[in-house]
Write a protein that holds these residues in place. Structure first.
Motif, PDB file in Angstrom:
ATOM      1  N   LEU A  82       0.826  -1.215   0.000  1.00  0.00           N
ATOM      2  CA  LEU A  82       0.000   0.000   0.000  1.00  0.00           C
ATOM      3  C   LEU A  82       0.861   1.265   0.000  1.00  0.00           C
ATOM      4  N   ASP A  83       0.636   2.113  -0.994  1.00  0.00           N
ATOM      5  CA  ASP A  83       1.281   3.440  -1.065  1.00  0.00           C
ATOM      6  C   ASP A  83       0.410   4.425  -0.293  1.00  0.00           C
ATOM      7  N   GLU A  84       0.963   4.941   0.819  1.00  0.00           N
ATOM      8  CA  GLU A  84       0.224   5.893   1.671  1.00  0.00           C
ATOM      9  C   GLU A  84       0.841   7.294   1.582  1.00  0.00           C
ATOM     10  N   VAL A  85       1.491   7.556   0.445  1.00  0.00           N
ATOM     11  CA  VAL A  85       2.237   8.804   0.288  1.00  0.00           C
ATOM     12  C   VAL A  85       1.373  10.044   0.568  1.00  0.00           C
ATOM     13  N   HIS A  86       0.140  10.047   0.082  1.00  0.00           N
ATOM     14  CA  HIS A  86      -0.715  11.223   0.269  1.00  0.00           C
ATOM     15  C   HIS A  86      -1.561  11.135   1.531  1.00  0.00           C
ATOM     16  N   ALA A  87      -1.198  10.264   2.440  1.00  0.00           N
ATOM     17  CA  ALA A  87      -1.990  10.086   3.652  1.00  0.00           C
ATOM     18  C   ALA A  87      -1.146  10.154   4.922  1.00  0.00           C
ATOM     19  N   VAL A  88       0.129   9.771   4.850  1.00  0.00           N
ATOM     20  CA  VAL A  88       0.914   9.748   6.079  1.00  0.00           C
ATOM     21  C   VAL A  88       1.050  11.162   6.642  1.00  0.00           C
ATOM     22  N   GLY A  89       0.927  11.237   7.948  1.00  0.00           N
ATOM     23  CA  GLY A  89       0.946  12.523   8.643  1.00  0.00           C
ATOM     24  C   GLY A  89      -0.443  13.123   8.785  1.00  0.00           C
ATOM     25  N   MET A  90      -1.357  12.764   7.862  1.00  0.00           N
ATOM     26  CA  MET A  90      -2.653  13.456   7.783  1.00  0.00           C
ATOM     27  C   MET A  90      -3.852  12.630   8.207  1.00  0.00           C
ATOM     28  N   TYR A  91      -3.737  11.319   8.162  1.00  0.00           N
ATOM     29  CA  TYR A  91      -4.861  10.449   8.513  1.00  0.00           C
ATOM     30  C   TYR A  91      -4.433   9.538   9.642  1.00  0.00           C
ATOM     31  N   GLY A  92      -5.406   9.109  10.434  1.00  0.00           N
ATOM     32  CA  GLY A  92      -5.099   8.248  11.571  1.00  0.00           C
ATOM     33  C   GLY A  92      -4.739   9.086  12.781  1.00  0.00           C
ATOM     34  N   PRO A  93      -5.000   8.543  13.976  1.00  0.00           N
ATOM     35  CA  PRO A  93      -4.758   9.301  15.207  1.00  0.00           C
ATOM     36  C   PRO A  93      -3.302   9.715  15.404  1.00  0.00           C
ATOM     37  N   ARG A  94      -2.349   8.973  14.814  1.00  0.00           N
ATOM     38  CA  ARG A  94      -0.942   9.352  14.951  1.00  0.00           C
ATOM     39  C   ARG A  94      -0.323   9.734  13.606  1.00  0.00           C
ATOM     40  N   GLY A  95      -1.177   9.923  12.595  1.00  0.00           N
ATOM     41  CA  GLY A  95      -0.640  10.254  11.270  1.00  0.00           C
ATOM     42  C   GLY A  95      -0.097   9.033  10.540  1.00  0.00           C
ATOM     43  N   GLY A  96      -0.524   7.840  10.959  1.00  0.00           N
ATOM     44  CA  GLY A  96      -0.050   6.614  10.316  1.00  0.00           C
ATOM     45  C   GLY A  96      -0.701   6.336   8.971  1.00  0.00           C
ATOM     46  N   GLY A  97      -1.639   7.195   8.554  1.00  0.00           N
ATOM     47  CA  GLY A  97      -2.245   7.027   7.233  1.00  0.00           C
ATOM     48  C   GLY A  97      -3.664   6.483   7.314  1.00  0.00           C
ATOM     49  N   VAL A  98      -4.244   6.243   6.151  1.00  0.00           N
ATOM     50  CA  VAL A  98      -5.624   5.769   6.091  1.00  0.00           C
ATOM     51  C   VAL A  98      -5.737   4.385   6.728  1.00  0.00           C
ATOM     52  N   ARG A 150      -2.978  -5.587   8.422  1.00  0.00           N
ATOM     53  CA  ARG A 150      -3.382  -6.438   7.294  1.00  0.00           C
ATOM     54  C   ARG A 150      -2.489  -6.228   6.073  1.00  0.00           C
ATOM     55  N   LEU A 151      -1.648  -5.202   6.101  1.00  0.00           N
ATOM     56  CA  LEU A 151      -0.824  -4.892   4.930  1.00  0.00           C
ATOM     57  C   LEU A 151       0.575  -5.449   5.107  1.00  0.00           C
ATOM     58  N   THR A 152       1.073  -6.080   4.061  1.00  0.00           N
ATOM     59  CA  THR A 152       2.420  -6.627   4.135  1.00  0.00           C
ATOM     60  C   THR A 152       3.444  -5.497   4.118  1.00  0.00           C
ATOM     61  N   VAL A 153       3.217  -4.525   3.217  1.00  0.00           N
ATOM     62  CA  VAL A 153       4.141  -3.397   3.078  1.00  0.00           C
ATOM     63  C   VAL A 153       3.341  -2.095   3.070  1.00  0.00           C
ATOM     64  N   ILE A 154       3.752  -1.144   3.891  1.00  0.00           N
ATOM     65  CA  ILE A 154       3.216   0.209   3.785  1.00  0.00           C
ATOM     66  C   ILE A 154       4.364   1.096   3.312  1.00  0.00           C
ATOM     67  N   GLU A 155       4.089   1.830   2.225  1.00  0.00           N
ATOM     68  CA  GLU A 155       5.117   2.707   1.652  1.00  0.00           C
ATOM     69  C   GLU A 155       4.685   4.148   1.858  1.00  0.00           C
ATOM     70  N   GLY A 156       5.652   5.028   2.121  1.00  0.00           N
ATOM     71  CA  GLY A 156       5.295   6.431   2.319  1.00  0.00           C
ATOM     72  C   GLY A 156       6.416   7.368   1.908  1.00  0.00           C
ATOM     73  N   THR A 157       6.162   8.657   2.053  1.00  0.00           N
ATOM     74  CA  THR A 157       7.165   9.670   1.721  1.00  0.00           C
ATOM     75  C   THR A 157       7.410  10.561   2.930  1.00  0.00           C
ATOM     76  N   LEU A 158       8.597  11.135   2.971  1.00  0.00           N
ATOM     77  CA  LEU A 158       8.916  12.146   3.973  1.00  0.00           C
ATOM     78  C   LEU A 158       8.848  13.532   3.345  1.00  0.00           C
ATOM     79  N   GLY A 159       8.490  13.578   2.056  1.00  0.00           N
ATOM     80  CA  GLY A 159       8.555  14.814   1.288  1.00  0.00           C
ATOM     81  C   GLY A 159       7.242  15.574   1.193  1.00  0.00           C
ATOM     82  N   LYS A 160       6.151  14.987   1.603  1.00  0.00           N
ATOM     83  CA  LYS A 160       4.872  15.671   1.481  1.00  0.00           C
ATOM     84  C   LYS A 160       4.436  16.193   2.858  1.00  0.00           C
ATOM     85  N   ALA A 161       3.503  15.529   3.533  1.00  0.00           N
ATOM     86  CA  ALA A 161       3.036  16.100   4.807  1.00  0.00           C
ATOM     87  C   ALA A 161       4.157  16.252   5.843  1.00  0.00           C
TER      88      ALA A 161
END
Ligand code: PLP
Length: 405
Positions: free
Chosen positions: A213-229, A238-249
């Motif tokens: 799961l690519d959570e690039v546009h969600a990390v920092g912004m969704y979830g109680p701790r910013g963990g994404g959608v 349930r996800l084997t891999v969660i991918e994200g960026t440090l460059g957006k939020a």
């Protein structure tokens, strides 16, 4: 130069169809986000309000984050000095990876130069090295995932966007001995729609597929701790891999995956895009860690972002300006013509001090050209009213269809 004519012909074709890209020359002013200076082609400067930044929460200007970067640079210097393997692994990288693993409830995490590289390197390595791999890719996946999948040279199937039933059909068509990898995003950045992650995981589980799961546009912004959608939906495990960026939020730079220790070790050991490149500067890693920690504990930025997104949508509704409805922080206004989209963007900049980049092909399909607004906690109510006023006037001037409400 003799070859330049070859380049120019294709560039001319782009210009002809209105898809040639002009970059806005901006100077951000620390602490004043979303305000920035725009240097015009003629050389003079003007202050603009940025309405299309992916520094969604203004964390790139947060004093703690800026101080962490500056202090670490003063302490450790600029570059990491090497690849991760050859002298480049700094203590700040390990701290950052521990922070990311904790954020997503995974055993481990691995940091890359960018989100693009993390998608590209991880998907290409999984697809190339897992036995009889088949990658099942959502039809609207980001270019970085598509390129990674292409580079894997394994079998692939494209499933209809956000459609678990189609995914189910495509998984059923895979050979019995296949290692199946389901690759998708949570928030799709151009339409702002959100994947039914739990249903997709249900289908993947039924077929014994790995989930990416690519959570690039969600990390920092969704979830109680910013963990994404996935955190918000309570399905991170349930996800084997969660991918994200440090460059957006998170307002810095870099990308990552969070997964099991074995999977991260596998990518660390086999992915060319991880191995053969200089590690992130320690100052960036330290700033990113600070940003993640801040957003783990502070819901204020997320709450204010939601408020301003709702306010912009309500304003557009009152003005009869159609925008794509979605449950996210992304407000797309479809213009459906590349030339008109650029014209509107130019007028907004020149006459109203509003910067929103026209979004055109190949970022979105031809005929769906759009302006894409990303309201954040630092846009004031007055900024929003000003934007709605500007669009109201331009809609009349340019005779663009209104919402039939
Ligand atoms: C921006 C983006 C990336 C790439 O992340 P960067 O850190 O900017 O390289 C990956 N996936 C999606 C969906 C994106 O929009």
């Amino acid at each position: 130069m003799p070859f330049d004519r070859l380049f120019q012909t294709q560039l001319d074709a782009l210009k002809e169809e209105g898809n040639y890209r002009y970059f806005a020359d901006l100077t951000r002013k620390c602490g004043e986000h979303p305000r920035a200076l725009n240097t015009c082609p003629e050389g003079q400067e003007r202050e603009v309000t940025v309405w299309c930044s992916n520094d969604y929460l203004g964390m790139g200007h947060h004093p703690d984050v800026v101080n962490a970067m500056a202090a670490t640079a003063m302490q450790c210097g600029t570059g990491a000095g090497g690849t991760r393997n050859i002298s480049g692994t700094q203590h700040q990288h390990l701290e950052l990876e521990a922070e990311l693993a904790d954020l997503h409830g995974k055993e481990a995490a691995l940091v890359f130069s960018s989100g693009y590289v993390s998608n590209w390197a991880t998907l290409s390595t999984l697809g190339a090295r897992l036995p009889n791999a088949v990658i099942l890719s959502d039809a609207l996946n980001h270019a970085s995932m598509i390129e990674g999948i292409r580079h894997a040279r394994c079998d692939k199937k494209i499933w209809a966007h956000n459609d678990p039933a189609d995914l189910d059909r495509k998984l059923s068509e895979c050979p019995a001995n296949a290692t199946k990898i389901v690759a998708f995003e949570s928030v799709y950045s151009m339409d702002g729609d959100i994947a039914p992650i739990d249903e997709i995981c249900d289908v993947a589980d039924r077929h014994g597929a790995l989930t990416y799961l690519d959570e690039v546009h969600a990390v920092g912004m969704y979830g109680p701790r910013g963990g994404g959608v996935a955190e918000e939906m309570g399905v991170m495990d349930r996800l084997t891999v969660i991918e994200g960026t440090l460059g957006k939020a998170y307002g810095c730079m870099g990308g990552y995956i969070a997964a099991s220790t074995a999977l991260c070790d596998f990518i660390r050991s086999f992915a060319s895009g991880f191995i053969f490149t200089t590690a992130l500067p320690p100052a960036i890693a330290a700033a990113a860690t600070t940003s993640i920690r801040h957003l783990k504990h502070s819901p204020a930025e997320r709450a204010m972002q939601r408020r301003q997104v709702a306010r912009l949508r309500a304003g557009l509704d009152r003005a009869g300006i159609p925008h794509v409805p979605n449950p996210s922080h992304i407000v797309p206004v479809l213009i459906k013509d590349p030339v008109k989209t650029r014209m509107l963007s130019d007028y907004l900049m020149e006459q109203w001090g509003i910067y929103v980049q026209p979004i055109n092909y190949p970022t979105v399909p031809k005929g769906t050209e759009r302006l894409r607004f990303t309201p954040g906690p630092n846009h004031t109510d007055a900024d929003i009213d000003h934007l709605v006023d500007a669009l109201t006037v331009l809609w009349k001037q340019c005779a663009i269809a209104r919402a039939t409400a």
